[in-house]
Design a protein around this motif. Structure first.
Motif, PDB file in Angstrom:
ATOM      1  N   THR A   1     -11.534 -22.237 -27.753  1.00 36.85           N
ATOM      2  CA  THR A   1     -10.129 -22.415 -28.101  1.00 36.85           C
ATOM      3  C   THR A   1      -9.691 -23.811 -27.671  1.00 36.85           C
ATOM      4  N   GLU A   2      -8.559 -24.238 -28.214  1.00 30.78           N
ATOM      5  CA  GLU A   2      -8.014 -25.549 -27.851  1.00 30.78           C
ATOM      6  C   GLU A   2      -6.539 -25.400 -27.523  1.00 30.78           C
ATOM      7  N   SER A   3      -6.000 -26.376 -26.824  1.00 27.98           N
ATOM      8  CA  SER A   3      -4.608 -26.307 -26.385  1.00 27.98           C
ATOM      9  C   SER A   3      -3.633 -26.244 -27.559  1.00 27.98           C
ATOM     10  N   GLY A   4      -4.006 -26.767 -28.717  1.00 26.18           N
ATOM     11  CA  GLY A   4      -3.124 -26.736 -29.883  1.00 26.18           C
ATOM     12  C   GLY A   4      -3.138 -25.419 -30.634  1.00 26.18           C
ATOM     13  N   ASP A   5      -3.999 -24.500 -30.236  1.00 25.22           N
ATOM     14  CA  ASP A   5      -4.045 -23.189 -30.880  1.00 25.22           C
ATOM     15  C   ASP A   5      -2.801 -22.394 -30.510  1.00 25.22           C
ATOM     16  N   LEU A   6      -2.417 -21.495 -31.383  1.00 21.77           N
ATOM     17  CA  LEU A   6      -1.307 -20.583 -31.114  1.00 21.77           C
ATOM     18  C   LEU A   6      -1.899 -19.312 -30.515  1.00 21.77           C
ATOM     19  N   PHE A   7      -1.354 -18.863 -29.387  1.00 19.22           N
ATOM     20  CA  PHE A   7      -1.831 -17.648 -28.731  1.00 19.22           C
ATOM     21  C   PHE A   7      -0.763 -16.574 -28.885  1.00 19.22           C
ATOM     22  N   LEU A   8      -1.180 -15.396 -29.334  1.00 14.23           N
ATOM     23  CA  LEU A   8      -0.251 -14.324 -29.672  1.00 14.23           C
ATOM     24  C   LEU A   8      -0.755 -13.013 -29.081  1.00 14.23           C
ATOM     25  N   ARG A   9       0.167 -12.243 -28.502  1.00 16.72           N
ATOM     26  CA  ARG A   9      -0.169 -10.928 -27.969  1.00 16.72           C
ATOM     27  C   ARG A   9       0.358  -9.864 -28.923  1.00 16.72           C
ATOM     28  N   LYS A  10      -0.407  -8.763 -29.030  1.00 20.26           N
ATOM     29  CA  LYS A  10       0.016  -7.650 -29.888  1.00 20.26           C
ATOM     30  C   LYS A  10      -0.303  -6.327 -29.208  1.00 20.26           C
ATOM     31  N   ARG A  11       0.336  -5.280 -29.696  1.00 20.73           N
ATOM     32  CA  ARG A  11       0.114  -3.943 -29.126  1.00 20.73           C
ATOM     33  C   ARG A  11      -0.257  -2.904 -30.175  1.00 20.73           C
ATOM     34  N   ALA A  12      -0.437  -3.340 -31.410  1.00 15.30           N
ATOM     35  CA  ALA A  12      -0.788  -2.425 -32.493  1.00 15.30           C
ATOM     36  C   ALA A  12      -2.004  -2.978 -33.235  1.00 15.30           C
TER      37      ALA A  12
ATOM     38  N   GLU B   1     -17.624 -21.787 -35.448  1.00 17.28           N
ATOM     39  CA  GLU B   1     -17.957 -22.662 -36.577  1.00 17.28           C
ATOM     40  C   GLU B   1     -16.761 -22.784 -37.526  1.00 17.28           C
ATOM     41  N   VAL B   2     -16.163 -21.649 -37.856  1.00 21.24           N
ATOM     42  CA  VAL B   2     -15.020 -21.653 -38.774  1.00 21.24           C
ATOM     43  C   VAL B   2     -13.812 -22.316 -38.118  1.00 21.24           C
ATOM     44  N   SER B   3     -13.559 -22.035 -36.855  1.00 24.74           N
ATOM     45  CA  SER B   3     -12.376 -22.622 -36.200  1.00 24.74           C
ATOM     46  C   SER B   3     -12.489 -24.144 -36.126  1.00 24.74           C
ATOM     47  N   THR B   4     -13.668 -24.660 -35.901  1.00 26.85           N
ATOM     48  CA  THR B   4     -13.864 -26.116 -35.895  1.00 26.85           C
ATOM     49  C   THR B   4     -13.533 -26.703 -37.261  1.00 26.85           C
ATOM     50  N   ARG B   5     -13.993 -26.046 -38.315  1.00 25.87           N
ATOM     51  CA  ARG B   5     -13.731 -26.504 -39.678  1.00 25.87           C
ATOM     52  C   ARG B   5     -12.238 -26.422 -40.012  1.00 25.87           C
ATOM     53  N   VAL B   6     -11.580 -25.344 -39.582  1.00 23.42           N
ATOM     54  CA  VAL B   6     -10.151 -25.178 -39.851  1.00 23.42           C
ATOM     55  C   VAL B   6      -9.346 -26.271 -39.154  1.00 23.42           C
ATOM     56  N   ARG B   7      -9.613 -26.483 -37.885  1.00 21.34           N
ATOM     57  CA  ARG B   7      -8.893 -27.544 -37.155  1.00 21.34           C
ATOM     58  C   ARG B   7      -9.118 -28.902 -37.816  1.00 21.34           C
ATOM     59  N   GLY B   8     -10.347 -29.177 -38.238  1.00 21.78           N
ATOM     60  CA  GLY B   8     -10.681 -30.443 -38.871  1.00 21.78           C
ATOM     61  C   GLY B   8      -9.970 -30.653 -40.193  1.00 21.78           C
ATOM     62  N   ALA B   9      -9.610 -29.556 -40.863  1.00 25.10           N
ATOM     63  CA  ALA B   9      -8.910 -29.630 -42.147  1.00 25.10           C
ATOM     64  C   ALA B   9      -7.389 -29.630 -41.967  1.00 25.10           C
ATOM     65  N   GLY B  10      -6.930 -29.632 -40.722  1.00 28.47           N
ATOM     66  CA  GLY B  10      -5.488 -29.636 -40.469  1.00 28.47           C
ATOM     67  C   GLY B  10      -4.859 -28.262 -40.414  1.00 28.47           C
TER      68      GLY B  10
END
Length: 179
Positions: free
Chosen positions: A72-83, A33-42
């Motif tokens: 998720t969508e193709s325009g999302d940033l995907f990040l890996r972490k180890r901590a 729900e939040v991710s849809t709203r965030v994408r919609g707001a730019g």
């Protein structure tokens, strides 16, 4: 950009089976729900995945994959972490600075580990933080229930004043992406 949503560790091993966070499916629905709203707001959605050298979160393993139902969508940033800190040894801070993002919305797993540590680090780095109060979860720890742990972190993280910027904890329905 007005904001970035950090979706932390919404991975199969932490949402299904033995280590499933409390009400993980409901939390995922709120995050969507939040991710849809965030994408919609730019704004930008940053999907962060924890990885370890072995175990259920080993990179590429079934448990490391994103949880079923997370949109998720193709325009999302995907990040890996180890901590537990999403900023530690990652490009997250540099990327946010390059994009001029000052407002972070934070959600995911687990409340007392990666959500807590990332929120504290974001505040220390000067970001304004909105914690999705009903958008993070964990598991019982033998002393407290998962619901108590998450509620405790909502109360604790908004009480931190020493960094300057403050965190706000809002239910998913009230979270807005703003500069």
């Amino acid at each position: 950009m007005p904001c970035a949503l950090l979706i932390i560790d919404v991975q199969h091993a932490l949402c299904h089976g033995q280590y499933a966070g409390f009400e993980a499916d409901r939390v995922i629905a709120r995050i969507n729900e939040v991710s849809t709203r965030v994408r919609g707001a730019g704004g930008t959605v940053v999907v962060i995945q924890h990885e370890s050298a072995k175990g259920p979160l080993q990179h590429g393993s079934p448990g490391w994959q994103l949880a079923h139902g997370l949109a998720t969508e193709s325009g999302d940033l995907f990040l890996r972490k180890r901590a537990t800190d999403s900023f530690h040894d990652t490009s997250l801070h540099a990327w946010l600075q390059e994009c001029g993002i000052a407002h972070l919305i934070i959600c995911g797993l687990q409340s007392e580990f990666c959500v807590d540590t990332t929120t504290r680090r974001a505040l220390a780095l000067g970001y304004r933080v909105t914690l999705v109060a009903d958008g993070h979860t964990t598991i019982d720890n033998g002393v407290l229930t998962a619901a108590q742990i998450s509620a405790h972190h909502n109360a604790t993280l908004v009480g931190i004043t020493s960094f300057g910027p403050r965190a706000a904890a809002l239910p998913a329905a009230e979270v807005r992406c703003e500069a």
